[in-house]
Design a protein around this motif. Structure first.
Motif, PDB file in Angstrom:
ATOM      1  N   UNK A 169      -7.470   3.974  -2.940  1.00 40.22           N
ATOM      2  CA  UNK A 169      -6.575   4.073  -1.791  1.00 40.22           C
ATOM      3  C   UNK A 169      -6.206   2.695  -1.227  1.00 40.22           C
ATOM      4  N   UNK A 170      -6.236   1.671  -2.085  1.00 35.10           N
ATOM      5  CA  UNK A 170      -5.802   0.339  -1.677  1.00 35.10           C
ATOM      6  C   UNK A 170      -6.712  -0.327  -0.669  1.00 35.10           C
ATOM      7  N   UNK A 171      -8.016  -0.126  -0.796  1.00 31.59           N
ATOM      8  CA  UNK A 171      -8.969  -0.712   0.158  1.00 31.59           C
ATOM      9  C   UNK A 171      -9.463  -2.063  -0.328  1.00 31.59           C
ATOM     10  N   UNK A 172      -9.439  -3.047   0.566  1.00 30.64           N
ATOM     11  CA  UNK A 172     -10.014  -4.361   0.279  1.00 30.64           C
ATOM     12  C   UNK A 172     -10.553  -4.964   1.568  1.00 30.64           C
ATOM     13  N   UNK A 173     -11.625  -5.723   1.439  1.00 29.35           N
ATOM     14  CA  UNK A 173     -12.250  -6.329   2.604  1.00 29.35           C
ATOM     15  C   UNK A 173     -12.950  -7.611   2.165  1.00 29.35           C
ATOM     16  N   UNK A 174     -12.839  -8.632   3.013  1.00 32.29           N
ATOM     17  CA  UNK A 174     -13.552  -9.873   2.784  1.00 32.29           C
ATOM     18  C   UNK A 174     -14.185 -10.354   4.072  1.00 32.29           C
TER      19      UNK A 174
END
Length: 731
Positions: free
Chosen positions: A183-188
């Motif tokens: 579902x297009x999840x990204x985190x930094x």
């Protein structure tokens, strides 16, 4: 109670898999340290104590552990907490969840519990709990207290408190984490901590998250920067301060109309589509800064001074569903197009003293808060109370079979019409004292009392220049008696909670509302037992409670046809009773589990909706309130299969609930299965993987009609299967 057979069978198989043959070695493995009850908490008593020694129902959630399990959506901190039920989708989908603690529902939004950041109340000028304003990126853990806390913190603490604790300063370390998923999840995120020889320390943290969302118009993008410092002041003082900035843009997906019997209708594009007018979103830019100074006068006397400043710049676009415009024969639904722009500044200050003398441990303090709101509200839709305009209040008609607006070209259709503008100021003052008295080495009596006074001034410039004012006060006592017996405690408590009942500013517009001003109060009685046994391998806590809320705020049509259209009244009586239980077990050094259960039984003791324009009153006294699941169940199992891999299984089950006040419709039951694992690559790198809603169950949250609670109106689909992976490096 009926569980899904396929899910329950999977749980049973997983339990067997997580109980290896080394269970027989448990007796020779020695005592297992019980981390949960050793957790130091402060929210329930304002005294730092291990969880086992606090006579209250408390759950502590670690943000890192929530993310390991794949719980990364707002409100996931309430999963597995007995007595708490969350419906996503209240008001306008995921941005406005409806949270019930011990069966208590809000008068206007989530106003039945008190949110805090590091012990400082976190309520905006509209007296609503908006969780999207919480800077989750800097939160380290969450304390969730069930039961009133107004005797210590004032307004809002009716059914409980949720204290979001920011990241502490530990030792010298640098940590970087990268996450990704479907579902297009990204985190930094990155964290740098430094500790110095003189006892000072500093922490710099930054994070960025982007989630495309699984529904149309549900993208969420947010970033935050957090700076925190601590330093000793001479030999007896400590100064702590932090500054956090966050920027959050979140689209708001639409609700799905339902028939009056709760049946979902087919909408164009299916449940994942967006059926609404214009893009809807919340755009929030926030700045929070806080300073805390602690000074030890002597071994028995400590002083503490806290100050906090919060500022938000927010723009919102929403669609409010209009149940009166729903017509399945023409596949028509209606919404009111709404928008607002606001600037909020909140100042908070508090001074407390902790004094120990003989059998007494006393904490006392005073607090002051000032909240300033500069806001404009605009509406879109067909408007005009004339025969030509159709007697409409910003009505937008949508053909839900196509998603097209059908009345957009009507001559009375307006866009972004300024309906109200105001400067609002709320002022609160409070003073409290609590004495914890050690009657014997086992018996402890705690007595507390708080007084609060508060007022609001709302200066409207639109629709006309006018001022609305209101003020009230409240006295909230508490009393607890506890008996400690080594590794356990029995306790009984009485507490009173209150809320100001002020609500959003627009409800003070004299041209639209007549108000009967009075705070709402809640009396709570609780008996609890918590303890540990089997050398620390088993921990349990359980509580039974009875509570009664009086003078709830209720909005009805004004029976006076010559006055404003709405009457904001009080006087309704609401009660709830129930059982909460939690069991944590560790049969071996490598295997642990958590089991929680709650049974909630709320009731309207008195609920009479005034009829308008000569219609008879409707008496719903004795009805079960809407949106409260009667039973909830949570199971979590964890096993370390090897030194480099630990796996977890979670299972959640939520009961049906009544959707509307006639209690003719019950629905909403669902269960979810999740799997997660942590892989230790080396001493510096760790990988977390998770799958929530493993079998991709389709489920919905249901709501009644706003202003007419006698029929079902909308539903919001639950979150589908989500997969996440995170790589963490520590230097």
């Amino acid at each position: 109670m009926e569980f899904s057979n396929h899910v329950f069978g999977g749980v049973a198989a997983a339990v067997a898999a997580l109980m290896p043959m080394d269970l027989a070695l448990a007796q020779s493995a020695g005592a297992v340290e019980a981390q949960e009850f050793d957790e130091i908490v402060v929210t329930a008593t304002r005294l730092a104590k291990p969880l086992l020694e606090v006579p209250a129902s408390i759950t502590v959630q670690s943000t890192a552990e929530l993310r390991q399990k794949g719980f990364v959506v707002g409100t996931d901190e309430f999963r597995g907490v007995p007595g708490v039920f969350v419906r996503r989708g209240g008001g306008d989908n995921d941005e406005y969840p409806v949270i019930s603690i011990r069966g208590v529902t809000g008068d206007h939004g989530n106003d039945q519990f008190l949110p805090m950041i590091d012990g400082v109340p976190f309520i905006g000028p509209n007296e609503e709990v908006l969780l999207y304003e919480v800077p989750y990126g800097v939160v380290d853990s969450i304390e969730i207290v069930r039961g009133p806390v107004s005797a210590l913190y004032g307004r809002g603490g009716i059914a409980g408190a949720v204290n979001y604790r920011t990241r502490p300063i530990g030792s010298d370390r640098t940590e970087i984490a990268l996450s990704g998923g479907n579902q297009g999840f990204s985190r930094g995120e990155a964290h740098i901590e430094r500790a110095f020889d003189n006892g000072a320390g500093i922490l710099l943290s930054a994070s960025y998250e982007d989630f495309e969302g699984w529904r149309e118009n549900s993208n969420r993008e947010l970033g935050s920067v957090f700076l925190k410092g601590s330093m000793p002041v001479r030999s007896s003082g400590t100064l702590n301060a932090y500054l956090t900035y966050y920027d959050r843009l979140s689209e708001v997906p639409s609700v799905i109309p339902v028939l009056e019997d709760g049946t979902l209708v087919d909408v164009a594009g299916g449940p994942e589509s967006y059926i609404g007018y214009a893009p809807t979103f919340n755009d929030v830019e926030g700045l929070i800064t806080a300073v805390k100074y602690e000074h030890s006068v002597s071994d028995t006397l400590d002083l503490q001074f806290t100050g906090q400043l919060r500022n938000y710049d927010k723009e919102t676009r929403l669609n409010f569903y209009s149940s009166g415009a729903f017509d399945p024969t023409t596949t028509t639904m209606g919404v009111n197009g709404f928008g607002s722009a606001s600037d909020t500044t909140i100042y908070y200050g508090e001074g407390t003293v902790n004094w120990s003398a003989g059998q007494h441990s006393i904490v006392a303090g005073i607090s002051a808060e000032r909240a300033e709101l500069d806001v404009e509200e605009r509406w879109s839709g067909q408007y005009g109370f004339t025969f030509f305009c159709g007697f409409k209040f910003y009505a937008v008609y949508i053909d839900y079979s196509t998603g097209q607006v059908t009345n957009g070209e009507h001559p009375c259709f307006v866009r972004n019409s300024l309906s109200s503008a105001a400067d609002v100021t709320n002022t609160f003052f409070g003073a409290f004292i609590q004495d914890e008295i050690a009657l014997t080495d086992r018996w402890t009596l705690t007595l507390g009392l708080r007084y609060d006074e508060f007022d609001r001034v709302a200066d409207f410039s639109v629709p006309t220049e006018q001022r609305a004012t209101g003020d009230a006060d409240a006295v909230t006592p508490k009393a607890t008696i506890s008996y400690g017996y080594g590794d356990g405690m029995f306790y009984g408590s009485y507490g009173k909670g209150f809320n100001s009942n002020f609500g959003p500013f627009f409800q003070w517009n004299p041209q639209q509302y007549v108000r009967d001003e009075k705070p709402t109060t809640l009396d709570s009685y609780e008996l609890g037992w918590k303890g540990r046994g089997l050398g620390g391998r088993l921990e349990w806590e359980t509580a039974v409670f009875l509570l009664e809320q009086k003078d709830r705020r209720l909005f009805v049509s004004n029976p006076d046809p010559l006055g404003p259209s709405s009457l904001a009244t009080t006087g309704q009586v609401y009660s709830s009773r129930g059982l909460e239980a939690a069991l944590r077990f560790r049969p071996t050094q490598r295997t642990s589990g958590t089991l929680t259960y709650a049974h909630i039984d709320p009731e309207w003791d008195e609920l009479i909706l005034a009829g308008s324009f000569g219609a008879p009153d409707q008496d719903f006294s004795g009805a079960t309130p809407t949106g409260v699941a009667e039973n909830t169940f949570y199971l979590e199992l964890e096993h370390q299969f090897a030194s480099w891999v630990t796996a977890r299984l979670t299972y959640e089950w939520y009961d049906d609930y009544f959707v509307e006040l006639t209690n003719n419709i019950t629905t909403g039951s669902y269960d979810l299965l999740g799997l997660s694992a942590t892989f230790t690559v080396n001493e510096r790198a760790v990988v977390d993987v998770s799958i929530t809603n493993l079998i991709d169950e389709e489920y919905y949250f249901y709501f009644d009609a706003f202003g007419d609670h006698t029929k079902a109106a909308t539903a919001t689909p639950g979150v589908p299967r989500l997969a996440r992976a995170t790589l963490r490096w520590r230097f």
